[in-house]
Motif scaffolding. Structure first.
Motif: not given
Length: 243
Positions: A5-7, A183-188, A227-230
């Motif tokens: 999921i993108s957010s 559920l894992e949060l990922n962001t650059a 912050v863009p995050a998936t």
């Protein structure tokens, strides 16, 4: 399997408490144990507004927006390659009926419906919510500051930021009570800034049956914005049945 999921994390306010480890240990299902910072366990509330939520690859214009809250405890456990860390989430609340319907079914995390009240400016933020059954009430007022000050958990902002960055996997009890869904949060673009709390109320942390007097103390508040995050579903963790 739910797609990634993108957010956009429009706002994520982390309200952090230092807590007696023996108290936290009693709130955790095996095989989780408190992750310690010095002599303290770490727990808190995440107050997050997500925007443009949609499956990866679809345009942000079709995404949905919601206010959400998660009570969290920093934890660790023994994985196949050594000690791993993340957060255990005993309670999730959302202002979105869709999240309540799909949580624990389509994506991890059973959510309770809540009414949110938010007032926000560039430097000041008020976030409050009351669960629909009136059993949980939270109210937080903060304003942004330039430096992290007064924390007994973290000597500086960089240390605090890295601690919470590493706790990117959140585990919640499933509807059947026999596993924790992750559920894992990922962001650059991970970035946090300090905030000063002028008023905090939480019936969760003020419950002296759960947290005896003096066992949980507000330590610091941190703020993320835009912050863009998936979000990615991780393998579930088997646990003894939760009563």
């Amino acid at each position: 399997m739910m797609p990634q999921i993108s957010s956009v994390i429009e706002r994520r306010l982390l309200v952090n408490y230092r807590v007696a480890p023996e108290v936290v240990a009693g709130l955790l299902p095996a095989p989780l144990r408190p992750q310690l910072v010095g002599d303290w366990a770490v727990a808190g509330i995440c107050l997050v507004r997500l925007g443009q939520v949609r499956p990866v690859g679809l345009p942000g214009s079709i995404g949905v927006r919601s206010e959400n809250a998660a009570h969290r405890i920093a934890v660790e456990w023994d994985g196949p390659d050594g000690v791993e860390s993340g957060v255990y989430i005993p309670q999730r609340d959302s202002g979105s009926s869709l999240n309540v319907l799909l949580g624990g079914r389509v994506f991890p995390g059973v959510h309770s419906l809540a009414r949110f009240d938010v007032k926000e400016s560039q430097h000041d933020l008020h976030v409050a919510f009351t669960s629909q059954d009136n059993t949980t009430q939270v109210s937080v007022d903060v304003h942004t500051v330039d430096e992290l000050d007064g924390s007994e958990l973290f000597p500086d902002l960089a240390t605090a930021s890295e601690f919470f960055r590493q706790g990117s996997v959140g585990f919640s009890a499933s509807r059947d009570g026999h596993r924790l869904d992750g559920l894992e949060l990922n962001t650059a673009q991970w970035q946090v800034r300090p905030a000063h709390a002028t008023a905090v109320r939480s019936t969760y942390f003020e419950n002296q049956t759960r947290f005896p007097s003096g066992s949980a103390t507000l330590d610091c508040t941190l703020l993320m914005r835009d912050v863009p995050a998936t979000w990615r579903v991780t393998a579930p963790m088997r646990i003894p049945a939760i009563a």
